[in-house]
Design a protein around this motif. Structure first.
Motif, PDB file in Angstrom:
ATOM      1  N   THR A   6       0.845  -1.195   0.000  1.00 28.55           N
ATOM      2  CA  THR A   6       0.000   0.000   0.000  1.00 28.55           C
ATOM      3  C   THR A   6       0.879   1.243   0.000  1.00 28.55           C
ATOM      4  N   PRO A   7       0.694   2.142  -0.947  1.00 31.99           N
ATOM      5  CA  PRO A   7       1.534   3.353  -0.968  1.00 31.99           C
ATOM      6  C   PRO A   7       1.222   4.251   0.219  1.00 31.99           C
ATOM      7  N   PRO A   8       2.185   5.007   0.700  1.00 34.59           N
ATOM      8  CA  PRO A   8       1.950   5.884   1.862  1.00 34.59           C
ATOM      9  C   PRO A   8       0.955   6.990   1.538  1.00 34.59           C
ATOM     10  N   ARG A   9       0.074   7.265   2.489  1.00 30.20           N
ATOM     11  CA  ARG A   9      -0.932   8.300   2.277  1.00 30.20           C
ATOM     12  C   ARG A   9      -0.308   9.694   2.216  1.00 30.20           C
ATOM     13  N   THR A  10       0.891   9.837   2.752  1.00 28.57           N
ATOM     14  CA  THR A  10       1.557  11.134   2.664  1.00 28.57           C
ATOM     15  C   THR A  10       1.926  11.476   1.227  1.00 28.57           C
ATOM     16  N   LEU A  11       2.032  10.450   0.392  1.00 27.30           N
ATOM     17  CA  LEU A  11       2.367  10.666  -1.014  1.00 27.30           C
ATOM     18  C   LEU A  11       1.145  10.494  -1.903  1.00 27.30           C
ATOM     19  N   VAL A  12       0.447   9.385  -1.732  1.00 29.69           N
ATOM     20  CA  VAL A  12      -0.702   9.063  -2.588  1.00 29.69           C
ATOM     21  C   VAL A  12      -1.973   9.316  -1.786  1.00 29.69           C
ATOM     22  N   ASP A  13      -2.584  10.460  -2.012  1.00 35.35           N
ATOM     23  CA  ASP A  13      -3.772  10.839  -1.257  1.00 35.35           C
ATOM     24  C   ASP A  13      -4.982  10.935  -2.180  1.00 35.35           C
ATOM     25  N   ASP A  14      -6.109  11.337  -1.613  1.00 36.16           N
ATOM     26  CA  ASP A  14      -7.342  11.413  -2.399  1.00 36.16           C
ATOM     27  C   ASP A  14      -7.242  12.416  -3.542  1.00 36.16           C
ATOM     28  N   THR A  15      -6.545  13.515  -3.302  1.00 35.87           N
ATOM     29  CA  THR A  15      -6.393  14.518  -4.365  1.00 35.87           C
ATOM     30  C   THR A  15      -5.658  13.937  -5.559  1.00 35.87           C
ATOM     31  N   MET A  16      -4.638  13.136  -5.284  1.00 39.43           N
ATOM     32  CA  MET A  16      -3.888  12.516  -6.374  1.00 39.43           C
ATOM     33  C   MET A  16      -4.757  11.508  -7.121  1.00 39.43           C
ATOM     34  N   TYR A  17      -5.527  10.696  -6.388  1.00 40.51           N
ATOM     35  CA  TYR A  17      -6.419   9.744  -7.054  1.00 40.51           C
ATOM     36  C   TYR A  17      -7.438  10.470  -7.926  1.00 40.51           C
ATOM     37  N   ARG A  18      -7.921  11.594  -7.430  1.00 37.27           N
ATOM     38  CA  ARG A  18      -8.925  12.328  -8.195  1.00 37.27           C
ATOM     39  C   ARG A  18      -8.323  12.926  -9.465  1.00 37.27           C
ATOM     40  N   LYS A  19      -7.108  13.411  -9.361  1.00 37.50           N
ATOM     41  CA  LYS A  19      -6.433  13.928 -10.551  1.00 37.50           C
ATOM     42  C   LYS A  19      -6.177  12.806 -11.555  1.00 37.50           C
ATOM     43  N   MET A  20      -5.797  11.643 -11.057  1.00 39.56           N
ATOM     44  CA  MET A  20      -5.581  10.497 -11.942  1.00 39.56           C
ATOM     45  C   MET A  20      -6.888  10.101 -12.634  1.00 39.56           C
ATOM     46  N   ALA A  21      -7.978  10.132 -11.879  1.00 39.16           N
ATOM     47  CA  ALA A  21      -9.278   9.800 -12.467  1.00 39.16           C
ATOM     48  C   ALA A  21      -9.657  10.809 -13.545  1.00 39.16           C
ATOM     49  N   HIS A  22      -9.362  12.065 -13.281  1.00 38.64           N
ATOM     50  CA  HIS A  22      -9.666  13.098 -14.276  1.00 38.64           C
ATOM     51  C   HIS A  22      -8.826  12.902 -15.535  1.00 38.64           C
ATOM     52  N   CYS A  23      -7.561  12.518 -15.359  1.00 40.53           N
ATOM     53  CA  CYS A  23      -6.711  12.228 -16.523  1.00 40.53           C
ATOM     54  C   CYS A  23      -7.308  11.092 -17.346  1.00 40.53           C
ATOM     55  N   CYS A  24      -7.776  10.046 -16.660  1.00 36.83           N
ATOM     56  CA  CYS A  24      -8.387   8.915 -17.368  1.00 36.83           C
ATOM     57  C   CYS A  24      -9.635   9.353 -18.125  1.00 36.83           C
ATOM     58  N   THR A  25     -10.429  10.214 -17.501  1.00 37.33           N
ATOM     59  CA  THR A  25     -11.631  10.713 -18.169  1.00 37.33           C
ATOM     60  C   THR A  25     -11.270  11.485 -19.430  1.00 37.33           C
ATOM     61  N   LYS A  26     -10.249  12.328 -19.332  1.00 39.64           N
ATOM     62  CA  LYS A  26      -9.803  13.097 -20.493  1.00 39.64           C
ATOM     63  C   LYS A  26      -9.287  12.185 -21.603  1.00 39.64           C
ATOM     64  N   LEU A  27      -8.760  11.022 -21.219  1.00 42.01           N
ATOM     65  CA  LEU A  27      -8.227  10.071 -22.198  1.00 42.01           C
ATOM     66  C   LEU A  27      -9.267   9.042 -22.622  1.00 42.01           C
ATOM     67  N   GLN A  28     -10.532   9.283 -22.245  1.00 43.33           N
ATOM     68  CA  GLN A  28     -11.649   8.405 -22.595  1.00 43.33           C
ATOM     69  C   GLN A  28     -11.526   7.015 -21.958  1.00 43.33           C
ATOM     70  N   CYS A  29     -10.861   6.944 -20.820  1.00 42.40           N
ATOM     71  CA  CYS A  29     -10.732   5.677 -20.081  1.00 42.40           C
ATOM     72  C   CYS A  29     -11.651   5.750 -18.861  1.00 42.40           C
ATOM     73  N   HIS A  30     -12.945   5.661 -19.094  1.00 42.57           N
ATOM     74  CA  HIS A  30     -13.919   5.925 -18.041  1.00 42.57           C
ATOM     75  C   HIS A  30     -13.971   4.809 -16.999  1.00 42.57           C
ATOM     76  N   THR A  31     -13.744   3.573 -17.410  1.00 40.13           N
ATOM     77  CA  THR A  31     -13.740   2.470 -16.445  1.00 40.13           C
ATOM     78  C   THR A  31     -12.606   2.635 -15.445  1.00 40.13           C
ATOM     79  N   GLN A  32     -11.423   2.978 -15.952  1.00 32.16           N
ATOM     80  CA  GLN A  32     -10.274   3.199 -15.068  1.00 32.16           C
ATOM     81  C   GLN A  32     -10.525   4.384 -14.137  1.00 32.16           C
ATOM     82  N   ALA A  33     -11.194   5.414 -14.652  1.00 36.29           N
ATOM     83  CA  ALA A  33     -11.506   6.572 -13.816  1.00 36.29           C
ATOM     84  C   ALA A  33     -12.428   6.173 -12.666  1.00 36.29           C
TER      85      ALA A  33
END
Length: 315
Positions: A269-296
């Protein structure tokens, strides 16, 4: 002084210069660390105190950054601000070494960091001094730099000689905080370590050049990753920067790389000090922009705070 003695002195100076160059390029000084640290210390003190035996400026600047890389911070406290022209390596070394020492002692004193903040800020400040009529007859604002301001070339040369993770992290943190303030968009803020060191506002943001700041931050981050490309925090910062620039594919790649580094290839499990909810949300937004909605959608399930599982961020 006899000619042979002058020649011997020049040869000895060149030998010392070569030793410092080799030390600056080395990642492991071994048993010679103490000897080279003393050589660098003596050189810096001799140059900036106007001693009779005066090393060249290049040698003194090399020794400044070498001492920072070796965590020899106390020597800079012995020196006053130099009087030789504009702001240079000594001023940068003095304020940066003070912050490094303060952070190592877990004090995080904002008044100490303020000196570094002000010095870095001066690099991007432009003072409008009046108006000038151009060839077409149009009146244009004329801008000039403060004579005591830090120059971009000096800062770039200084950073290129730094290899210490702590010193580089503090400089990146300072630049990232300033970038966030001028960006004025919380949805694309850059992550930064030691955020408590820096002010939350600047007095006159309109007088700061955002384009120069972006260029300096990018070149500094590139150097940091060239020094240590396995630093997960720096890779995440690169991902945040790509995200802020709208480069979603590159941002997602770097986010995944930082998770990979901090989770032993996704086995922990990655440390929460590095990988937090904001980072997951940004990653999800990147997936949405790339038309990868399932991954988002899957990335949204990794968030701990359900209130953040809303529509993706829109930078």
């Amino acid at each position: 002084m006899p000619q042979w003695r002058r020649l011997a002195s020049l040869l000895a100076s060149e030998v010392r210069h070569t030793e410092v160059l080799q030390a600056a390029a080395s990642t492991n000084l071994g048993a010679r660390k103490a000897e080279l640290a003393q050589l660098a210390r003596d050189t810096v003190l001799a140059y900036y105190r106007d001693a009779d035996t005066d090393p060249c400026q290049e040698m003194a600047e090399l020794c400044c950054t070498l001492l920072l890389n070796l965590h020899e911070w106390d020597v800079f406290a012995e020196l006053e601000r130099q009087q030789r022209g504009p702001v240079g390596f000594l001023e940068l070394s003095k304020v940066l070494s003070a912050v490094c020492k303060d952070v190592c002692l877990n004090k995080f004193t904002r008044s100490i960091a303020q000196e570094l903040w002000d010095l870095v800020l001066s690099m991007f400040t432009t003072n409008f001094s009046g108006h000038k009529r151009g060839a077409s007859g149009a009146v244009k604002d004329t801008a000039q730099r403060d004579a005591n301001a830090l120059s971009r070339n000096t800062f770039h040369s200084f950073v290129q000689q730094l290899k210490d993770n702590l010193a580089l992290t503090i400089l990146l943190s300072c630049l990232a905080k300033l970038y966030n303030i001028l960006k004025e968009d919380s949805s694309v803020e850059l992550c930064l370590e030691h955020a408590q060191l820096w002010p939350t506002v600047v007095t006159s943001p309109s007088s700061l050049c955002k384009a120069t700041l972006t260029d300096v931050f990018q070149s500094t981050l590139q150097h940091c990753l060239a020094v240590n490309n396995s630093h997960a925090g720096w890779v995440k910062l690169l991902a945040d920067f790509c995200y802020a620039q709208g480069h979603h594919s590159a941002a997602l790649k770097h986010y995944l790389t930082s998770v990979l580094m901090s989770s032993d290839y996704f086995s922990q499990t990655p440390p929460r000090t590095l990988v937090d909810d904001t980072m997951y949300r940004k990653m999800a937004h990147c997936c949405t922009k790339l038309q990868c909605h399932t991954q988002a959608a899957l990335l949204c399930q990794l968030m701990e705070e359900t209130g953040l599982r809303g529509p993706p961020l829109s930078p």
